[in-house]
Design a protein around this motif. Structure first.
Motif, mmCIF file in Angstrom:
data_model
loop_
_atom_site.group_PDB
_atom_site.id
_atom_site.type_symbol
_atom_site.label_atom_id
_atom_site.label_comp_id
_atom_site.label_asym_id
_atom_site.label_seq_id
_atom_site.Cartn_x
_atom_site.Cartn_y
_atom_site.Cartn_z
ATOM 1 N N TYR A 51 0.830 -1.203 0.000
ATOM 2 C CA TYR A 51 0.000 0.000 0.000
ATOM 3 C C TYR A 51 0.863 1.251 0.000
ATOM 4 O O TYR A 51 0.414 2.333 -0.363
ATOM 5 N N SER A 52 2.114 1.132 0.442
ATOM 6 C CA SER A 52 3.091 2.203 0.393
ATOM 7 C C SER A 52 4.475 1.578 0.218
ATOM 8 O O SER A 52 4.657 0.381 0.433
ATOM 9 N N SER A 53 5.437 2.393 -0.160
ATOM 10 C CA SER A 53 6.810 1.914 -0.292
ATOM 11 C C SER A 53 7.476 1.974 1.078
ATOM 12 O O SER A 53 7.419 3.011 1.755
ATOM 13 N N GLU A 54 8.115 0.884 1.476
ATOM 14 C CA GLU A 54 8.662 0.778 2.824
ATOM 15 C C GLU A 54 10.028 0.118 2.789
ATOM 16 O O GLU A 54 10.296 -0.738 1.934
ATOM 17 N N VAL A 55 10.870 0.505 3.737
ATOM 18 C CA VAL A 55 12.176 -0.122 3.922
ATOM 19 C C VAL A 55 12.215 -0.702 5.325
ATOM 20 O O VAL A 55 11.760 -0.073 6.284
ATOM 21 N N PHE A 56 12.729 -1.923 5.437
ATOM 22 C CA PHE A 56 12.789 -2.643 6.707
ATOM 23 C C PHE A 56 14.245 -2.813 7.107
ATOM 24 O O PHE A 56 15.105 -3.124 6.271
ATOM 25 N N THR A 57 14.526 -2.611 8.396
ATOM 26 C CA THR A 57 15.884 -2.774 8.900
ATOM 27 C C THR A 57 16.065 -4.170 9.478
ATOM 28 O O THR A 57 15.103 -4.918 9.680
ATOM 29 N N GLN A 58 17.316 -4.521 9.772
ATOM 30 C CA GLN A 58 17.614 -5.820 10.352
ATOM 31 C C GLN A 58 17.012 -5.960 11.742
ATOM 32 O O GLN A 58 16.713 -7.076 12.187
ATOM 33 N N GLU A 59 16.801 -4.834 12.448
ATOM 34 C CA GLU A 59 16.209 -4.884 13.788
ATOM 35 C C GLU A 59 14.700 -4.958 13.766
ATOM 36 O O GLU A 59 14.060 -5.035 14.820
ATOM 37 N N GLY A 60 14.079 -4.909 12.577
ATOM 38 C CA GLY A 60 12.632 -5.002 12.470
ATOM 39 C C GLY A 60 11.919 -3.673 12.355
ATOM 40 O O GLY A 60 10.685 -3.644 12.270
ATOM 41 N N ALA A 61 12.648 -2.562 12.350
ATOM 42 C CA ALA A 61 12.009 -1.254 12.187
ATOM 43 C C ALA A 61 11.559 -1.060 10.743
ATOM 44 O O ALA A 61 12.141 -1.620 9.807
ATOM 45 N N LYS A 62 10.518 -0.258 10.578
ATOM 46 C CA LYS A 62 9.954 -0.015 9.255
ATOM 47 C C LYS A 62 9.826 1.481 9.038
ATOM 48 O O LYS A 62 9.351 2.209 9.905
ATOM 49 N N TYR A 63 10.269 1.943 7.878
ATOM 50 C CA TYR A 63 10.188 3.357 7.525
ATOM 51 C C TYR A 63 9.546 3.483 6.153
ATOM 52 O O TYR A 63 9.898 2.769 5.217
ATOM 53 N N GLN A 64 8.611 4.391 6.054
ATOM 54 C CA GLN A 64 7.909 4.607 4.795
ATOM 55 C C GLN A 64 8.717 5.537 3.900
ATOM 56 O O GLN A 64 9.370 6.473 4.373
ATOM 57 N N LEU A 65 8.668 5.271 2.600
ATOM 58 C CA LEU A 65 9.346 6.095 1.603
ATOM 59 C C LEU A 65 8.320 7.039 0.983
ATOM 60 O O LEU A 65 7.633 6.700 0.015
ATOM 61 N N TRP A 66 8.201 8.244 1.558
ATOM 62 C CA TRP A 66 7.211 9.195 1.073
ATOM 63 C C TRP A 66 7.499 9.644 -0.351
ATOM 64 O O TRP A 66 6.580 10.015 -1.087
ATOM 65 N N ALA A 67 8.770 9.651 -0.738
ATOM 66 C CA ALA A 67 9.130 10.140 -2.067
ATOM 67 C C ALA A 67 8.825 9.131 -3.168
ATOM 68 O O ALA A 67 8.944 9.465 -4.347
ATOM 69 N N VAL A 68 8.442 7.909 -2.801
ATOM 70 C CA VAL A 68 8.125 6.869 -3.786
ATOM 71 C C VAL A 68 6.661 6.481 -3.600
ATOM 72 O O VAL A 68 6.340 5.483 -2.956
ATOM 73 N N PRO A 69 5.729 7.274 -4.119
ATOM 74 C CA PRO A 69 4.308 6.979 -3.914
ATOM 75 C C PRO A 69 3.879 5.738 -4.676
ATOM 76 O O PRO A 69 4.493 5.334 -5.664
ATOM 77 N N VAL A 70 2.786 5.156 -4.213
ATOM 78 C CA VAL A 70 2.261 3.910 -4.790
ATOM 79 C C VAL A 70 0.870 4.171 -5.334
ATOM 80 O O VAL A 70 0.024 4.768 -4.652
ATOM 81 N N SER A 71 0.635 3.743 -6.552
ATOM 82 C CA SER A 71 -0.693 3.776 -7.151
ATOM 83 C C SER A 71 -1.347 2.414 -6.945
ATOM 84 O O SER A 71 -0.855 1.401 -7.456
ATOM 85 N N LEU A 72 -2.435 2.377 -6.175
ATOM 86 C CA LEU A 72 -3.085 1.095 -5.892
ATOM 87 C C LEU A 72 -3.626 0.448 -7.162
ATOM 88 O O LEU A 72 -3.626 -0.777 -7.285
ATOM 89 N N ARG A 73 -4.075 1.256 -8.099
ATOM 90 C CA ARG A 73 -4.581 0.683 -9.353
ATOM 91 C C ARG A 73 -3.461 -0.021 -10.112
ATOM 92 O O ARG A 73 -3.625 -1.148 -10.590
ATOM 93 N N GLN A 74 -2.299 0.642 -10.194
ATOM 94 C CA GLN A 74 -1.180 0.007 -10.879
ATOM 95 C C GLN A 74 -0.654 -1.183 -10.094
ATOM 96 O O GLN A 74 -0.214 -2.178 -10.677
#
Length: 227
Positions: A118-141
């Motif tokens: 639903y959004s672009s996300e990066v996951f760390t080795q410790e389990g943290a998750k950060y959203q990539l606001w600069a890489v938007p996601v089109s749900l239709r695509q």
């Protein structure tokens, strides 16, 4: 009297060897991912806010100019934060994620995965998750890409779809977001083991945007309470 002998010319020696110093450091941002549509909309909203505020300050009466100015002080940092500021910088050492109110620096060794759902996300080795606001996601695509991925692999005979298609597969890379996520994941896999890519994640808050937004909000509250 014997004339003095002319001074002998120095024998040319071997040229000095170049010093084996450290190689010059590469530029920090080899790749930059941003949303051109977000930047354009942010500039448009800023111009619109300045025009409305200027009109209210020139023609308004009583407390209207002060309210308009307080609204601009509140709105301008928020517009910049959510439209112009978001960016993703990537080089051979680390990934830097610039979100609306935070900047996250992730050495590649600390990156576990990059996904696009639903959004672009990066996951760390410790389990943290950060959203990539600069890489938007089109749900239709995303749904269209998921359907094509399912049809290509024939893993789902009932035709169910998901918004979390695996962007490793070329059949799922129909949206620009998928290609960007695939590029970031490839960089993480390629440079994750290099000595220059080691380190811990670092998070910094964007106080340069938070402070004026809070000031504008307080000013609005004070003007509203004393009106």
């Amino acid at each position: 009297m014997t004339p003095p002998e002319p001074p002998s010319e120095p024998t040319p020696g071997p040229p000095p060897e170049p010093s084996a110093g450290p190689p010059p450091e590469q530029s920090y941002a080899d790749r930059v991912f941003r949303s051109p549509l977000g930047i354009a909309s942010g500039v448009f909203l800023l111009v619109l806010a300045v025009v409305f505020t200027g009109d209210a300050m020139l023609r308004g009466e009583g407390r209207t100019p002060w309210l308009a100015l307080a609204g601009l002080v509140l709105a301008a940092p928020l517009i910049v934060a959510f439209t112009i500021r978001p960016a993703v910088y990537a080089d051979d050492r680390r990934l830097r994620v610039r979100n609306p109110f935070r900047s996250i620096t992730l050495p590649w060794a600390s990156v576990a995965d990059v996904r696009a759902g639903y959004s672009s996300e990066v996951f760390t080795q410790e389990g943290a998750k950060y959203q990539l606001w600069a890489v938007p996601v089109s749900l239709r695509q995303r749904k269209r890409a998921a359907r094509r991925a399912v049809r290509a692999s024939q893993d789902d005979p009932h035709g169910r779809t998901s918004v979390t298609a695996d962007v490793r597969q070329s059949a799922a890379r129909t949206a620009p977001t998928d290609q960007t996520v695939a590029d970031l994941r490839e960089l993480a896999e390629r440079h994750g083991g290099s000595p220059e890519a080691q380190g811990e994640p670092q998070v910094r808050w964007a106080y340069e945007l938070i402070a004026p937004a809070v000031a504008g909000l307080l000013l609005l509250v004070i003007l509203g309470a004393t009106g």
